[in-house]
Scaffold this motif. Structure first.
Motif, PDB file in Angstrom:
ATOM      1  N   VAL A  49      32.409 -15.352 -14.609  1.00  0.00           N
ATOM      2  CA  VAL A  49      33.508 -14.397 -14.823  1.00  0.00           C
ATOM      3  C   VAL A  49      34.740 -15.284 -15.241  1.00  0.00           C
ATOM      4  O   VAL A  49      35.472 -14.349 -16.063  1.00  0.00           O
ATOM      5  CB  VAL A  49      33.613 -13.761 -13.225  1.00  0.00           C
ATOM      6  CG1 VAL A  49      34.601 -12.979 -13.407  1.00  0.00           C
ATOM      7  CG2 VAL A  49      32.460 -13.309 -13.071  1.00  0.00           C
ATOM      8  N   TYR A  50      35.052 -16.445 -15.012  1.00  0.00           N
ATOM      9  CA  TYR A  50      36.034 -17.061 -15.114  1.00  0.00           C
ATOM     10  C   TYR A  50      36.260 -17.917 -16.242  1.00  0.00           C
ATOM     11  O   TYR A  50      37.171 -18.792 -16.482  1.00  0.00           O
ATOM     12  CB  TYR A  50      36.682 -17.667 -13.991  1.00  0.00           C
ATOM     13  CG  TYR A  50      37.353 -16.529 -12.912  1.00  0.00           C
ATOM     14  CD1 TYR A  50      38.270 -16.016 -12.970  1.00  0.00           C
ATOM     15  CD2 TYR A  50      36.388 -16.549 -11.663  1.00  0.00           C
ATOM     16  CE1 TYR A  50      38.407 -14.758 -11.830  1.00  0.00           C
ATOM     17  CE2 TYR A  50      36.740 -15.354 -10.775  1.00  0.00           C
ATOM     18  CZ  TYR A  50      37.763 -14.847 -10.890  1.00  0.00           C
ATOM     19  OH  TYR A  50      38.027 -13.913  -9.894  1.00  0.00           O
ATOM     20  N   SER A  51      35.358 -18.068 -17.080  1.00  0.00           N
ATOM     21  CA  SER A  51      35.110 -19.070 -18.124  1.00  0.00           C
ATOM     22  C   SER A  51      36.137 -18.453 -19.289  1.00  0.00           C
ATOM     23  O   SER A  51      35.824 -17.202 -19.552  1.00  0.00           O
ATOM     24  CB  SER A  51      33.587 -19.099 -18.568  1.00  0.00           C
ATOM     25  OG  SER A  51      33.634 -19.854 -19.930  1.00  0.00           O
ATOM     26  N   PRO A  52      36.824 -19.400 -19.922  1.00  0.00           N
ATOM     27  CA  PRO A  52      37.662 -18.955 -20.850  1.00  0.00           C
ATOM     28  C   PRO A  52      36.897 -18.426 -22.215  1.00  0.00           C
ATOM     29  O   PRO A  52      37.299 -17.631 -22.983  1.00  0.00           O
ATOM     30  CB  PRO A  52      38.652 -20.101 -21.021  1.00  0.00           C
ATOM     31  CG  PRO A  52      37.903 -21.229 -20.670  1.00  0.00           C
ATOM     32  CD  PRO A  52      37.032 -20.773 -19.475  1.00  0.00           C
ATOM     33  N   ARG A  53      35.744 -18.960 -22.254  1.00  0.00           N
ATOM     34  CA  ARG A  53      34.739 -18.564 -23.276  1.00  0.00           C
ATOM     35  C   ARG A  53      33.894 -17.137 -23.277  1.00  0.00           C
ATOM     36  O   ARG A  53      33.389 -16.608 -23.993  1.00  0.00           O
ATOM     37  CB  ARG A  53      33.591 -19.640 -23.801  1.00  0.00           C
ATOM     38  CG  ARG A  53      34.234 -20.823 -23.977  1.00  0.00           C
ATOM     39  CD  ARG A  53      33.007 -21.800 -24.660  1.00  0.00           C
ATOM     40  NE  ARG A  53      33.484 -23.086 -24.960  1.00  0.00           N
ATOM     41  CZ  ARG A  53      34.287 -23.549 -26.224  1.00  0.00           C
ATOM     42  NH1 ARG A  53      34.499 -22.660 -26.793  1.00  0.00           N
ATOM     43  NH2 ARG A  53      34.558 -24.742 -26.148  1.00  0.00           N
ATOM     44  N   VAL A  54      34.026 -16.630 -21.971  1.00  0.00           N
ATOM     45  CA  VAL A  54      33.830 -15.440 -21.644  1.00  0.00           C
ATOM     46  C   VAL A  54      34.830 -14.554 -21.504  1.00  0.00           C
ATOM     47  O   VAL A  54      34.603 -13.253 -22.306  1.00  0.00           O
ATOM     48  CB  VAL A  54      32.944 -15.393 -20.237  1.00  0.00           C
ATOM     49  CG1 VAL A  54      32.515 -14.004 -19.998  1.00  0.00           C
ATOM     50  CG2 VAL A  54      31.609 -16.323 -20.390  1.00  0.00           C
ATOM     51  N   ASN A  55      35.873 -14.601 -21.071  1.00  0.00           N
ATOM     52  CA  ASN A  55      36.781 -13.752 -20.785  1.00  0.00           C
ATOM     53  C   ASN A  55      38.248 -14.518 -20.658  1.00  0.00           C
ATOM     54  O   ASN A  55      38.566 -15.046 -19.543  1.00  0.00           O
ATOM     55  CB  ASN A  55      36.808 -12.969 -19.822  1.00  0.00           C
ATOM     56  CG  ASN A  55      37.649 -11.846 -19.399  1.00  0.00           C
ATOM     57  OD1 ASN A  55      38.859 -11.881 -19.713  1.00  0.00           O
ATOM     58  ND2 ASN A  55      37.310 -10.620 -19.051  1.00  0.00           N
ATOM     59  N   LEU A  56      38.878 -14.854 -21.793  1.00  0.00           N
ATOM     60  CA  LEU A  56      39.877 -15.767 -21.860  1.00  0.00           C
ATOM     61  C   LEU A  56      41.396 -15.173 -20.746  1.00  0.00           C
ATOM     62  O   LEU A  56      41.947 -15.703 -20.250  1.00  0.00           O
ATOM     63  CB  LEU A  56      40.475 -15.847 -23.162  1.00  0.00           C
ATOM     64  CG  LEU A  56      41.596 -16.749 -23.143  1.00  0.00           C
ATOM     65  CD1 LEU A  56      41.466 -18.032 -22.763  1.00  0.00           C
ATOM     66  CD2 LEU A  56      42.270 -16.764 -24.704  1.00  0.00           C
ATOM     67  N   GLU A  57      41.279 -13.880 -20.901  1.00  0.00           N
ATOM     68  CA  GLU A  57      42.367 -12.975 -20.129  1.00  0.00           C
ATOM     69  C   GLU A  57      42.373 -13.417 -18.428  1.00  0.00           C
ATOM     70  O   GLU A  57      42.974 -13.525 -17.717  1.00  0.00           O
ATOM     71  CB  GLU A  57      42.526 -11.564 -20.403  1.00  0.00           C
ATOM     72  CG  GLU A  57      43.608 -10.935 -19.648  1.00  0.00           C
ATOM     73  CD  GLU A  57      43.758  -9.451 -19.882  1.00  0.00           C
ATOM     74  OE1 GLU A  57      44.595  -8.749 -19.433  1.00  0.00           O
ATOM     75  OE2 GLU A  57      42.924  -8.988 -20.798  1.00  0.00           O
ATOM     76  N   ARG A  58      41.039 -13.351 -18.127  1.00  0.00           N
ATOM     77  CA  ARG A  58      40.729 -13.246 -16.451  1.00  0.00           C
ATOM     78  C   ARG A  58      40.912 -14.701 -16.392  1.00  0.00           C
ATOM     79  O   ARG A  58      41.339 -15.159 -15.098  1.00  0.00           O
ATOM     80  CB  ARG A  58      39.460 -12.690 -16.510  1.00  0.00           C
ATOM     81  CG  ARG A  58      39.037 -12.747 -14.837  1.00  0.00           C
ATOM     82  CD  ARG A  58      37.673 -12.157 -14.690  1.00  0.00           C
ATOM     83  NE  ARG A  58      37.592 -10.681 -15.159  1.00  0.00           N
ATOM     84  CZ  ARG A  58      36.397 -10.195 -15.494  1.00  0.00           C
ATOM     85  NH1 ARG A  58      35.242 -10.605 -15.214  1.00  0.00           N
ATOM     86  NH2 ARG A  58      36.397  -8.671 -15.774  1.00  0.00           N
ATOM     87  N   ALA A  59      40.379 -15.574 -17.182  1.00  0.00           N
ATOM     88  CA  ALA A  59      40.480 -17.084 -16.977  1.00  0.00           C
ATOM     89  C   ALA A  59      42.017 -17.523 -16.672  1.00  0.00           C
ATOM     90  O   ALA A  59      42.323 -18.357 -15.947  1.00  0.00           O
ATOM     91  CB  ALA A  59      39.805 -17.847 -17.966  1.00  0.00           C
ATOM     92  N   VAL A  60      43.022 -17.149 -17.675  1.00  0.00           N
ATOM     93  CA  VAL A  60      44.350 -17.377 -17.573  1.00  0.00           C
ATOM     94  C   VAL A  60      44.913 -16.969 -16.277  1.00  0.00           C
ATOM     95  O   VAL A  60      45.663 -17.556 -15.635  1.00  0.00           O
ATOM     96  CB  VAL A  60      44.813 -16.884 -18.968  1.00  0.00           C
ATOM     97  CG1 VAL A  60      46.510 -16.944 -18.760  1.00  0.00           C
ATOM     98  CG2 VAL A  60      44.673 -17.534 -20.042  1.00  0.00           C
TER      99      VAL A  60
END
Length: 985
Positions: A364-375
């Protein structure tokens, strides 16, 4: 107001007096002595001489008699003396209405009025209103008539005792239950001692000679780093997000556990956890991640044990190296390398927070999966660090403004040298044993990354050129006469001819029927033959015959069930068959995946002549892990490249020289009938140099018959050929199978002046702890030929490039020695050669030994790859000629006879010889009609004066029958009826 206060105070004193607690009453009134004339309390009974003097803060001794009167108000008491009166009030159960006196402690403020004799002064009356609560003593109900107070007190005491015993019993039972539960969960708990030496699976890295990563081996992609090497920002971010009190608690967060228990009980399922870092280490290392109360109980017990056996830093180190960060990465080091392309030692505060943010949910929080959620999760971790005092506001705000820069995903590209990775894995298993599975090793190889890339590119370019010549790129048009397709049921890892039956552009697949089997070919894995990305319907015509192989085993067809009510006996079954409709046919099996096998494969091995290090190793076109390394393991017939060993041994044995005249007419060989590629060869005898340059087969067989096949086989083995070789005349034409790696090693021995040294690929292995692992002992080098002999053989091989079958290699602009090779029907094509620096072997052919087709030979199907590779390998190397050692002489000879040239002979040529082997006789003057007589002389007789070694005489062949390929498949050999011989070199 004053009257009410005085009345309340009098009632209090009266109540205290009724119960015989005169001392308390007098103390509360501010006159401990009870004597109005002695306000300082000096009228107390004298102390015994043995008693110690009373301290100023010590309360006066309790008096048994009534207090005196007329005592002056005592001096002001410090705040610490006030509480001494409260316990006295607690003893008031002597009253019949004792239960109401439980509220007596509210009178703690009353002692301010204990100095009631001073009430004459108005200021002291200011505190009188605080006694308004005192009337509660007046409202205490009197005991019922006829029931004495002592009986009720006794009954209360009895019940109190019973309740106390019951509570004690319950506590004992609870303690026993806890002990039993703990023992139940402790029964099969794993030992925590192994955590001291715990070694999680790590990545084993295979490196090139300059440190470039060639590949990785792992079960879990992890690189362990010590806690001292992990920067503080990573540690603090972890604590802020996961367990801020890690260094304070003893492994368990009790409040968090109770909170999680309440949430889970309300929801009737496990929704929330309260695991500390210690508990997460237990779960990940010793237990399973199941969300059950049984696992949680075991986790709690083990967490306490771990805290007793490991330090906090050791526990945190285990945690940071164990946790999963997504995309197959475990531990902070691998995560940092994957996300940021650097070691965890070099990450910034923002990058550290982003790494920790991923832990909550990598998918869910991987920046390669969803950068906005990771940030967003990263900023939350930074806020937690600020809130808990781990980072100040300025640093946090700077980290939030830092942009996220992710590293390029290099793992998506094909590996540079998967063949080398497989070799390194095999060697590691040999030297490390079962410990190799845990990983953590660093293996350094001899591969030069630039040369490896050049070798791969050369092999692919050569195979693509072949595919272009034979129209193997899409679109594949149906020919007027297609080869016959396979019939039957395919099985095994073989290549079959199938027929295209359809296409599915949506799925990107071709439908191909192979005998009784229906299959599909995915064009996504066939970029080699579809470089333009054509849709399946445009890639191949229906009814086009293509070569395919099975990726997996063929499924069994599903047989239809028998008709209901069918009888088992033959008579009834016959009637049922006649009466009932036809049985349902067997259900067709699902289509099986197929792979296109349109073009041949190739291999290239390059060895440094001086160090004998393998600098490039290519075993396939695809470059995929787990593929067949044809350079090391594919045994194929070397063809004419083996002639170098035949002539080399003749020079070594002083039986042959470059000027030796060899027979080229097939009829001159008794019992064996080799054929030459060019029919013009064989009209007259030829010197050895000419026969080698033009790859005359009969001459090689003639030379072998002179020196002995068994001697040549032993000589080739000494140079580096390890495969089993037969001792018959077909050996001269390369009938026995070898590997490209062996051929490169043998030619490198010639280039090195006749010294064989085992080629090396692995130079160093370092274990997880940093210690170097000993490698198998390398056999000592040994000399096979004298330097002069090796030089003469090298000179002969340069003629192949200068005037023979490998003229294309002259484009390299430097001295090159080598030999082409082509087997029957061009099933195997070779070029093996060397410069002063590098020896290289190239092979091209089909895995199933299918003919390469018309016009294909070593000079067209293998030599181009050699030229392309050597051009790149020598780009920055100076041109150097082969050095001439001592023991070599040059003399002029007669080209027709190989004897010394006559004085003033115009067509004389210079030839090299090992000193002592040069011709001593002068060539006679040729007669004018000698050539015509030789032409009319008919077929020459069989070779005379040649005595074969024991057991190696020519193998008789029945008239009109070609030698069997299983026995020997010489180059080029007789061809089956109807086949066309390949063109000349």
């Amino acid at each position: 107001m004053l009257a009410s206060a005085l009345r309340a105070l009098w009632m209090r004193i009266a109540c205290a007096s009724v119960h015989g607690d005169g001392v308390m009453a007098s103390e509360q009134s501010g006159n401990p002595g009870g004597n109005e004339n002695d306000p300082a309390g000096k009228a107390d009974a004298p102390r015994r001489a043995s008693e110690p003097p009373r301290r100023a803060s010590e309360p006066p001794a309790r008096r048994s008699g009534p207090p005196g009167r007329g005592s002056e108000p005592p001096q002001r008491i410090s705040g610490s003396a006030r509480p001494t009166s409260a316990p006295r009030l607690e003893s008031s159960p002597r009253l019949e209405s004792a239960p109401r006196l439980e509220s007596a402690p509210r009178l703690e403020s009353a002692p301010r009025l204990e100095s009631s004799p001073r009430l004459e002064s108005a200021p002291r009356l200011e505190s009188a209103p605080r006694l308004e609560s005192a009337p509660r003593l007046e409202s205490a109900p009197a005991p019922p008539d006829g029931e004495p107070a002592p009986d009720r007190n006794a009954r209360i005491a009895t019940w109190a005792k019973r309740i106390g015993i019951a509570l004690a019993a319950l506590l004992a039972l609870a303690a026993a239950a806890v002990v039993l539960v703990i023992r139940h969960y402790e029964a099969d708990l794993p030992s925590t001692r192994e955590l001291k030496d715990y070694r999680p699976p790590q990545v084993t890295r295979i490196l090139a000679r300059d440190g470039t990563r060639l590949g990785e081996l792992f079960t879990e992609r992890r690189t362990v780093v010590r806690i001292g090497e992990i920067p503080n920002q990573v540690k603090l971010a972890t604590l802020a997000a996961e367990d801020a009190g890690f260094y304070e608690h003893a492994g368990l967060n009790y409040l968090g556990m109770l909170r999680a228990l309440a949430v889970n009980l309300r929801s009737t399922q496990t929704r929330q956890g309260a695991s500390t870092i210690t508990q997460q280490v237990v779960k990940n290392v010793l237990l399973t991640p199941d969300r059950t109360y049984h696992r949680k109980a075991r986790e709690i017990i083990l967490a306490r044990r771990i805290e007793q056996e490991l330090t906090k830093d050791e526990i945190l180190e285990l945690y940071l190296n164990k946790i999963y960060f997504g995309h197959g990465r475990y531990g902070v080091e691998e995560a940092s390398r994957y996300y940021f392309g650097k070691s965890v030692r070099d990450v910034t505060l923002a990058e550290a927070a982003l790494l920790v943010a991923v832990v909550k949910g990598p998918s869910v929080y991987s920046p390669r999966v969803n950068l906005e959620r990771a940030v967003a999760r990263r900023d939350f971790v930074l806020d937690q660090m600020q809130r808990k005092g781990f980072a100040d506001e300025i640093l946090v705000e700077q980290a939030k403004r830092e942009p996220v820069v992710l590293a390029i995903e290099t793992e998506s590209l094909a590996e540079l040298a998967p063949e080398v990775v497989s070799e390194a894995q095999r060697v590691l298993r040999e030297v490390a044993g079962p410990a190799a599975q845990q990983g953590g090793y660093t293996i350094t190889t001899t591969i030069d990354p630039a040369m490896q890339a050049a070798a791969r590119a050369a092999v692919r370019k050569n195979l693509d050129a072949y595919a272009k010549r034979h129209k193997l790129f899409g679109p594949l048009a149906r020919a007027k006469k297609e080869p016959p397709p396979f019939e039957g049921t395919p099985a095994g890892h073989k290549v079959f001819r199938g027929v295209v039956t359809g296409a599915d552009d949506g799925r990107g697949t071709l439908s191909v029927r192979v005998g009784t089997l229906e299959g599909t070919v995915s064009l996504r894995g066939a970029q080699r033959y579809n470089p333009n990305g054509l849709a399946p319907s445009k890639f191949a015509d229906v009814d086009k015959v293509v070569r395919v192989s099975l990726i997996g085993p063929a499924p069994e067809p599903v047989a239809a069930a028998a008709a209901p009510g069918q009888e088992e006996d033959e008579d009834a079954a016959g009637e049922a068959k006649r009466a009932a409709p036809a049985a349902t046919p067997a259900k067709p099996a699902a289509p099986v995946p197929l792979r296109l096998e349109l073009g041949p494969e190739g291999a290239l091995v390059a060895i440094d002549v001086r160090t004998r290090e393998i600098v490039a190793l290519v075993g396939s076109y695809e470059a995929v892990r787990g593929g067949l390394d044809r350079a090391s393991y594919a045994r194929r017939q070397p063809g004419s490249t083996f002639k170098a060993f035949v002539y080399g041994y003749g020079i070594h044995a002083r039986t042959l020289t470059p000027a030796t005249i060899l027979e080229t007419n097939p009829l001159a060989i008794s019992g064996y009938n080799p054929q030459n590629h060019d029919e013009s060869e064989g009209q007259s005898p030829a010197r050895l140099r000419e026969a080698l340059a033009h790859s005359v087969n009969v001459a090689a067989v003639s030379a072998l018959s002179r020196v002995g096949a068994s001697n040549v086989a032993a000589f080739a083995g000494a140079l580096g050929i390890q495969s089993k070789l037969g001792a018959d005349l077909s050996l001269a034409l390369g009938a026995y199978e070898v590997t490209p790696r062996e051929m490169a090693a043998a030619y490198a021995s010639i280039a090195a002046g006749g010294v064989y040294e085992q080629p090396v690929l692995i130079t160093k292995i370092v274990g997880p702890g940093g210690a170097e692992i000993p490698l198998p002992t390398r056999p000592p080098a040994h000399r096979v030929m004298e330097e002069a002999e090796a030089y003469v053989l090298t000179s002969l091989l340069t003629s192949v490039v200068q005037s023979g079958t490998a003229k294309q290699a002259r484009s390299l602009g430097r001295p090159i020695a080598g030999k082409t090779g082509t087997t029957n029907q061009s099933k195997d094509t070779w070029f093996v050669g060397f410069s002063t620096d590098i020896a290289c072997a190239v092979w091209t052919g089909y895995d199933d030994a299918a003919p390469l087709g018309k016009g294909e030979a070593g000079a067209t199907s293998a030599l181009p790859a050699f030229v392309d590779f050597m051009k790149q390998a020598h780009a920055k190397r100076p041109v150097a000629d082969f050095p001439v050692p001592s023991g070599v002489v040059r003399v002029k000879i007669d080209p027709a006879t190989g004897l010394l040239a006559r004085e003033g002979q115009e067509d004389a040529i210079e030839e090299v010889f090992v000193a002592g082997t040069e011709p001593a006789d002068e060539a006679p003057v040729p007669e004018p009609d000698a050539g015509a007589e030789a032409a009319d002389g008919g077929a020459p007789e069989a070779l005379e004066g040649t005595v074969p070694a024991p057991g190696e005489g020519p193998q008789p062949v029945p008239p009109g029958k070609a030698p069997s390929e299983s026995e020997h498949a010489p180059e080029p050999g007789p061809l089956p009826a109807g086949d066309t011989a390949p063109p000349p070199f």
